[in-house]
Design an enzyme around this catalytic site. Structure first.
Site, PDB file in Angstrom:
ATOM      1  N   SER A 182       0.795  -1.228   0.000  1.00  0.00           N
ATOM      2  CA  SER A 182       0.000   0.000   0.000  1.00  0.00           C
ATOM      3  C   SER A 182       0.826   1.277   0.000  1.00  0.00           C
ATOM      4  O   SER A 182       0.327   2.331  -0.360  1.00  0.00           O
ATOM      5  CB  SER A 182      -0.953  -0.001   1.190  1.00  0.00           C
ATOM      6  OG  SER A 182      -0.261  -0.220   2.392  1.00  0.00           O
ATOM      7  N   HIS A 210      -5.656  -3.234  -1.989  1.00  0.00           N
ATOM      8  CA  HIS A 210      -5.437  -2.276  -3.088  1.00  0.00           C
ATOM      9  C   HIS A 210      -5.454  -2.952  -4.460  1.00  0.00           C
ATOM     10  O   HIS A 210      -5.145  -2.303  -5.461  1.00  0.00           O
ATOM     11  CB  HIS A 210      -4.106  -1.537  -2.891  1.00  0.00           C
ATOM     12  CG  HIS A 210      -4.172  -0.517  -1.795  1.00  0.00           C
ATOM     13  ND1 HIS A 210      -4.627   0.770  -1.996  1.00  0.00           N
ATOM     14  CD2 HIS A 210      -3.867  -0.600  -0.483  1.00  0.00           C
ATOM     15  CE1 HIS A 210      -4.577   1.437  -0.851  1.00  0.00           C
ATOM     16  NE2 HIS A 210      -4.119   0.630   0.088  1.00  0.00           N
ATOM     17  N   LYS A 241     -12.063   0.866  -0.337  1.00  0.00           N
ATOM     18  CA  LYS A 241     -11.221   1.538  -1.332  1.00  0.00           C
ATOM     19  C   LYS A 241     -11.962   1.542  -2.672  1.00  0.00           C
ATOM     20  O   LYS A 241     -12.890   2.325  -2.834  1.00  0.00           O
ATOM     21  CB  LYS A 241      -9.846   0.887  -1.364  1.00  0.00           C
ATOM     22  CG  LYS A 241      -9.158   0.993   0.021  1.00  0.00           C
ATOM     23  CD  LYS A 241      -7.754   0.503   0.024  1.00  0.00           C
ATOM     24  CE  LYS A 241      -7.218   0.295   1.437  1.00  0.00           C
ATOM     25  NZ  LYS A 241      -7.210   1.469   2.294  1.00  0.00           N
TER      26      LYS A 241
HETATM   27  C1  LIG Z   1      -3.196  -3.279   2.664  1.00  0.00           C
HETATM   28  C2  LIG Z   1      -4.340  -2.881   3.536  1.00  0.00           C
HETATM   29  N1  LIG Z   1      -4.964  -3.824   4.268  1.00  0.00           N
HETATM   30  C3  LIG Z   1      -5.992  -3.529   5.074  1.00  0.00           C
HETATM   31  C4  LIG Z   1      -6.459  -2.244   5.176  1.00  0.00           C
HETATM   32  C5  LIG Z   1      -7.597  -1.944   6.124  1.00  0.00           C
HETATM   33  O1  LIG Z   1      -8.785  -1.828   5.432  1.00  0.00           O
HETATM   34  P1  LIG Z   1     -10.036  -1.059   6.073  1.00  0.00           P
HETATM   35  O2  LIG Z   1      -9.808   0.398   5.822  1.00  0.00           O
HETATM   36  O3  LIG Z   1     -11.206  -1.585   5.334  1.00  0.00           O
HETATM   37  O4  LIG Z   1     -10.079  -1.387   7.526  1.00  0.00           O
HETATM   38  C6  LIG Z   1      -5.870  -1.236   4.433  1.00  0.00           C
HETATM   39  C7  LIG Z   1      -6.379   0.152   4.520  1.00  0.00           C
HETATM   40  O5  LIG Z   1      -5.768   1.049   4.978  1.00  0.00           O
HETATM   41  C8  LIG Z   1      -4.777  -1.546   3.592  1.00  0.00           C
HETATM   42  O6  LIG Z   1      -4.169  -0.613   2.866  1.00  0.00           O
END
Ligand SMILES: Cc1ncc(COP(=O)(O)O)c(C=O)c1O
Length: 393
Positions: A182, A210, A241
């Site tokens: 990310s 992502h 997202k």
């Molecule tokens: C790679 C990754 N996993 C998990 C999450 C967490 O997702 P959520 O915002 O739905 O809790 C994010 C978001 O920031 C992320 O970028």
């Protein structure tokens, strides 16, 4: 007596450029945002294909509220499961070409559930060093004592550790990786991880936060991108997202999903996803499954932004996805860059420790399908101006 560590910590964060000045948005998410009564070009949201403010999602949410109300007033396992939750789970499973799907209220929680429910103290976790914080926290929560961290995306380094890993007999082994990293936008070496998992009898889990809505046919994600359907045991996704709303999910085979449904504390002990969120998400999955028009636009915009920044000699790392890191290094410079851009009417958030290692601060630019070329040109011009001023280029 209580220590005054709270004040000391906050002061120190401010001095080191690590303090978050959180902005309040007063508009929909789109190519532009309204902040404090002023319009800003938005180069930082995860609204990849523009679904966060899509009229079809709004309509679906309103219709569902009129029929079912707003909240579910219960956890899923008691009386909070609405027919919309089941419809969404079935649609997501079909979209991801998986046997089953379990819906949760966030991607963070989905990672927690996927790992904590499977792994105990004596089991083994093999994890990429740059995995998302929610994976790191989930492993901590599992209490797992046997952690093997391999260098980022380096399967050779993972293989080097196999003899040590196999000394643990008859234990569950989990290999876990982000799909798209990310902060850098690069991809996990998923085909090679599939091979390693098979060789050592491990479960393989990918966090596709992502990748969904971005990679693969119609945005089916990284497993589809690499044609690995059926070969990755656990896929975790976020609905916050590209899907444009909020929530998280786990897909996998029927038995595994049922295991999570029966055992995951993050499913059993928290309220169900709200009615409007769930209804909007059903519309989002339908839209993604039907058309890739916005997805193509996202990738066109991504290519354009990256090409133009490279022509200007910016270091944009090794991203393979729309996530475009503008590498800076120093935390205070990254923060100042973002502030100067803000004065010029451009929103681009600095990413700094603890989200990335110290000394690797950056701006993370996020093109989306909502941008026109003219929007991107405006952003590039301002980025160039401030880059020269701060001697980043
Ligand atoms: C790679 C990754 N996993 C998990 C999450 C967490 O997702 P959520 O915002 O739905 O809790 C994010 C978001 O920031 C992320 O970028």
């Amino acid at each position: 007596m209580r220590q005054n560590f709270i004040e000391t910590t906050l002061t120190s964060m401010k001095q080191k450029g690590l303090y978050n000045n959180i902005k309040t948005v007063d508009s929909e998410q789109g190519a532009y945002l309204n902040i404090n009564g002023k319009k800003y070009l938005n180069l930082c949201s995860n609204n990849y294909v523009g679904l966060a403010s899509d009229p079809r999602l709004k309509k679906a949410a309103i219709r569902a509220i009129e029929k079912y109300g707003v909240g579910t007033a219960s956890v899923r396992s008691l009386i909070g499961t609405n027919s919309l939750h089941i419809e969404l789970e079935e649609k997501l499973a079909r979209f991801k070409k998986a046997e089953g799907c379990l819906l949760l209220t966030g991607g963070y929680l989905a990672n927690m559930a996927a790992i904590q429910t499977l792994i105990g103290k004596e089991d083994i976790v093999i994890s990429d060093e740059l995995n998302h914080a929610s994976i790191i926290d989930a492993v901590r929560l599992s209490g797992c004592k046997n952690k093997f961290i391999y260098k980022h995306a380096d399967v050779k380094d993972l293989r080097r550790q196999i003899p040590e890993i196999l000394k643990f007999k008859k234990r569950t082994i989990l290999i876990v990786t982000d799909g798209v990293f990310s902060m850098d936008g690069d991809l996990a070496p998923l085909p090679d991880l599939v091979k390693v998992a098979k060789e050592i009898g491990a479960y393989l889990m990918v966090d596709d936060a992502h990748g969904e809505g971005v990679l693969g046919k119609n945005g089916r994600g990284i497993v589809d991108h690499f044609h690995l359907h059926g070969k990755v045991d656990i896929e975790v996704g976020t609905l916050s997202k590209a899907f444009g709303v909020m929530g998280g999910f786990i897909t996998g085979n029927k038995e595994l999903v049922e295991y999570y449904r029966q055992k995951a504390r993050q499913f059993l002990f928290t309220n169900a996803l709200s009615i409007p969120d769930t209804a909007a998400l059903i519309a989002a999955v339908d839209i993604l499954a039907k058309s890739d028009r916005e997805l193509k636009r996202l990738w066109d915009n991504t290519k354009y932004l990256k090409d133009e920044l490279q022509k200007l000699d910016f270091d944009i790392g090794k991203s393979e996805t729309p996530i475009t890191p503008l590498m800076i290094g120093d935390e205070n410079t990254a923060k100042q860059y973002s502030m100067e851009l803000f004065k010029e009417g451009v929103m681009a958030t600095p990413i700094k420790f603890p989200m990335v290692p110290l000394g690797t601060a950056r701006l993370r630019l996020m093109p989306s399908a909502t941008h026109t070329k003219k929007d991107l040109d405006l952003g590039i011009k301002k980025i160039e101006k401030i880059g020269k001023k701060l001697k980043v280029i």
